[in-house]
Design a protein around this motif. Structure first.
Motif, short mmCIF file in Angstrom:
data_model
loop_
_atom_site.label_atom_id
_atom_site.label_comp_id
_atom_site.label_asym_id
_atom_site.label_seq_id
_atom_site.Cartn_x
_atom_site.Cartn_y
_atom_site.Cartn_z
N TYR A 1 -10.67 0.31 -3.27
CA TYR A 1 -10.79 1.54 -4.01
C TYR A 1 -10.43 1.25 -5.47
O TYR A 1 -9.73 0.27 -5.74
N PRO A 2 -10.85 2.13 -6.39
CA PRO A 2 -10.52 1.88 -7.79
C PRO A 2 -9.02 1.76 -8.04
O PRO A 2 -8.59 1.10 -8.96
N ASN A 3 -8.19 2.36 -7.20
CA ASN A 3 -6.74 2.27 -7.40
C ASN A 3 -6.16 1.01 -6.81
O ASN A 3 -4.94 0.83 -6.79
N GLY A 4 -7.00 0.12 -6.31
CA GLY A 4 -6.52 -1.16 -5.82
C GLY A 4 -6.22 -1.19 -4.33
O GLY A 4 -5.90 -2.24 -3.78
#
Lengths: 205, 205
Positions: A5-8
């Protein structure tokens, strides 16, 4: 190749997350909460930008074992492990109040299993409440698509009863429906939980 | 072989931390704060156990890129990077108040450089203060062995002046000595900063 996900957060396929795991359940419960978490994070971003509240999700605690410091680029963590968090996931400040909460999901239809919580999270919420903090859980029955704000008092009641009297291991859906605030999804913020915190504050203060 | 503190922080030798680094300074300032951080963490443990306050250091935010899930053991993070934190390091609840603060050290003898702070930390503290949170910095002049509790208002004053008027890039030691609370080390807790928060609360409320 693990996708993220974009948040890692690593993206785990349905197959993987449903597979029976030899690891402590903590991690898996965390995965189940992913989507609810993202909605809450988005709502918190909205609250922050609007100057309504400052609530953040805490970073995932990690035990770093090995770090590489290449000469011309950023330090790379080469070996690290997930640690058991010692607090809840979210905290912050709203209208002078300290808020502290967890976000939890269940696929269960009739009750919310207490196994979603860890002893240290309950202890943490009890300690916060003693200091005048406002503690609760945002919980979602995934299959029912229903989200509730559950005051910590109800959670403590069932938790303590389970511990002391070997009582039931879950909170019945009917009890939650009666005693918790049913959160209606909105466009912005998606999960307008602070509206329900206002109601909680009215009852507590 | 990188050695580590019990909390998972990599242990860096003096030589390494003093070496001029090609990386953004953020990481290095973090290293300088290590010992002060440990003392504050210990003090927070004491406050928690005594039921005086619930204050925790937030985990270091990390961008996870690659995770290994071996069959019979815990998940291993194989590649991850340090992220810029979006908040301060510490927050929690004390006597019904939301507390939010940073811990910073300097080797400077005559002033505390504002470069120790990041814009987003100042913004975060400003947002928290607007919500009625109590914000401050615990700062140490390492060479002088002096620790102060600096209310956020003083930091904002110098920060804003630097931004708006290209004003001075540090807060003079003399100003800090006059306007901040000088924290005296104790046996337990080592850094009894809540005593000084009490005084801050008297002034603010």
């Amino acid at each position: 190749m693990v996708m993220h996900y974009p948040n890692g957060q690593p993206y785990r396929t349905k197959q993987l997350s449903l597979k029976k795991s030899p690891y402590p359940t903590a991690t898996l419960y965390g995965n189940r909460g992913m989507t609810l978490e993202e909605e809450i994070n988005e709502s918190n971003q909205y609250y922050l930008k609007q100057g309504i509240a400052v609530i953040h999700k805490k970073p995932i605690p990690i035990q770093i074992v090995n770090v590489d410091y290449p000469k011309r680029s950023a330090a790379v963590i080469k070996e690290a492990y997930f640690k058991q968090p010692s607090t809840t996931d979210y905290n912050g400040v709203y209208k002078g109040h300290y808020l502290d909460f967890e976000a939890k999901e269940t696929k269960n239809l009739t009750a919310f299993p207490l196994a979603n919580f860890h002893a240290h999270q309950i202890e943490h919420m009890k300690a916060c409440q003693k200091q005048g903090g406002i503690c609760f859980t945002i919980l979602r029955f995934t299959s029912l698509k229903e989200v509730f704000l559950m005051p910590a008092s109800l959670l403590f009641q069932y938790w303590d009863n389970q511990q002391a009297n070997n009582g039931r291991k879950s909170i019945p859906y009917e009890i939650i429906k009666k005693q918790c605030a049913h959160i209606t999804y909105q466009l912005q913020p998606k999960i307008p939980y602070l509206t329900y915190v206002d109601k909680l504050l009215e009852q507590i203060l």
